[in-house]
Design a protein around this motif. Structure first.
Motif, short mmCIF file in Angstrom:
data_model
loop_
_atom_site.label_atom_id
_atom_site.label_comp_id
_atom_site.label_asym_id
_atom_site.label_seq_id
_atom_site.Cartn_x
_atom_site.Cartn_y
_atom_site.Cartn_z
N TYR A 20 1.90 -5.10 -14.46
CA TYR A 20 2.37 -5.03 -13.08
C TYR A 20 3.87 -4.84 -13.07
CZ TYR A 20 3.11 -9.90 -14.40
OH TYR A 20 3.47 -11.03 -15.08
N TYR A 25 6.80 -7.40 -3.61
CA TYR A 25 5.77 -6.41 -3.34
C TYR A 25 5.59 -6.25 -1.83
CZ TYR A 25 4.84 -7.60 -8.20
OH TYR A 25 4.97 -7.85 -9.54
N ARG A 26 5.49 -5.01 -1.41
CA ARG A 26 5.33 -4.70 0.01
C ARG A 26 3.89 -4.32 0.30
NH1 ARG A 26 7.33 -5.97 4.90
NH2 ARG A 26 7.17 -4.25 6.39
N ASP A 68 -2.83 -0.81 0.88
CA ASP A 68 -1.60 -0.14 0.45
C ASP A 68 -0.60 -1.21 0.02
OD1 ASP A 68 0.80 1.22 0.16
OD2 ASP A 68 0.67 2.28 2.07
N SER A 69 -0.57 -1.52 -1.28
CA SER A 69 0.35 -2.54 -1.79
C SER A 69 1.18 -1.95 -2.93
CB SER A 69 -0.42 -3.77 -2.28
OG SER A 69 -1.35 -3.41 -3.29
N SER A 70 2.50 -2.09 -2.83
CA SER A 70 3.39 -1.48 -3.82
C SER A 70 3.13 -2.07 -5.20
CB SER A 70 4.85 -1.69 -3.42
OG SER A 70 5.16 -3.07 -3.31
N GLY A 71 2.92 -1.20 -6.18
CA GLY A 71 2.71 -1.63 -7.55
C GLY A 71 1.27 -1.97 -7.88
N GLY A 73 -1.55 -1.00 -5.62
CA GLY A 73 -2.49 -0.05 -5.05
C GLY A 73 -3.38 -0.67 -4.01
N GLU A 74 -4.69 -0.49 -4.17
CA GLU A 74 -5.68 -0.92 -3.18
C GLU A 74 -6.61 -1.95 -3.81
OE1 GLU A 74 -9.29 1.08 -0.50
OE2 GLU A 74 -8.09 2.30 -1.88
N ASN A 234 2.02 -5.91 8.34
CA ASN A 234 2.86 -5.43 7.25
C ASN A 234 3.74 -6.58 6.80
OD1 ASN A 234 1.79 -2.86 7.73
ND2 ASN A 234 3.53 -2.23 9.00
N THR A 236 6.10 -8.51 3.14
CA THR A 236 6.57 -8.51 1.76
C THR A 236 6.29 -9.86 1.14
OG1 THR A 236 8.34 -6.91 2.23
CG2 THR A 236 8.58 -8.28 0.25
#
Length: 264
Positions: A20, A25-26, A68-71, A73-74, A234, A236
């Motif tokens: 990871y 993470y957003r 949709d999560s940064s780093g 994915g799903e 949405n 972080t």
């Protein structure tokens, strides 16, 4: 690799290609389905770690969809969260169990913050035309099923935003030493940041939990469902902080003064 490069670049396992990326993470369009239910008070007291105290006899069972999560994915996760009071009297949340279907956030969540994550198969979807459906399978066994009327009653978006943004979240992080003893044993606190709620609803709900030896969600039995929420947001996931070090404070904790040390 020389000593300097190891010290400079080491972040996570495997060291040459971590599972990871670095936080924070957003999450975009993160979807929560939360069913609140009454359970056995003694069972709650047995699992909430000092210096936290259960706030009441409620458990919040969550199904969460991350499209949709940064780093990461799903992926989807499911688990149990308990309302607690910390020694400063703040109302917080303690995450007791989490089950999800993606290796990256399992590794990152456990290693960075101490999320109690295990591999399983949760789902969150609309069943038919009118029912929000959450399920959790461990192996071939169905251990949780939650249902709610789809978007029956809009609820206060700002109130839901404040719950997500202002509530301290607690985790019990344990990392073993090479001899099998605990090398890290900490109470970790984290917050969600930059929260915007896109929609929030309530509706009639039901929850069914089944006993399982390795996924014991039913050890906190459902006595009565008291409410449910469906929230899309949405946010972080911010880095954490050590609220209490159990290994450094063993003697003090044994004397019953652990509460006075949290946050020092």
């Amino acid at each position: 690799m020389n000593l300097d490069s190891i010290r400079k670049n080491a972040f996570a396992m495997p060291v040459h290609n971590p599972a990871y990326p670095r936080p924070p993470y957003r999450f975009i369009n993160r979807e929560y389905f939360i069913i609140s239910y009454e359970t056995d008070c003694d069972a709650l007291r047995a699992i909430v770690p000092e210096p936290l105290l259960p706030e009441n006899n409620l458990v919040h069972y969550e199904f969460i969809r991350m499209p949709d999560s940064s780093g990461f994915g799903e992926y989807t996760e499911s688990g149990q969260v308990i309302a607690v009071r910390d020694p400063q009297g703040r109302l917080g949340s303690y995450t007791h169990s989490m089950y999800l279907d993606d290796e990256g956030p399992i590794a990152g969540g456990r290693e960075l913050w101490g999320f109690p994550k295990k591999l399983a198969r949760p789902t969150l979807s609309v069943d038919g035309n009118d029912t929000l459906l959450g399920t959790l399978d461990y192996g071939t066994q169905r251990i949780a099923t939650g249902t709610m009327g789809f978007k029956h009653v809009p609820i206060d978006i700002e109130a839901e935003r404040k719950k997500l943004a202002d509530t301290p979240n607690y985790l019990l992080k344990v990392i073993p030493h090479v001899d099998g003893s605990a090398r890290v044993c900490e109470l970790v606190r984290f917050y969600l940041r930059d929260v915007s709620v896109l929609g929030a609803w309530s509706g009639p709900a039901a929850l069914e939990l089944h006993p399982h030896a390795l996924a014991p969600v039913a050890d906190l039995p459902v006595k009565r469902v008291v409410g449910a929420r469906h929230v899309i947001a949405n946010l972080t996931l911010d880095i954490g902080e050590v609220a209490f070090d159990y290994l450094a404070s063993t003697e003090v904790a044994a004397t019953g003064n652990a509460r006075s040390l949290i946050n020092r």
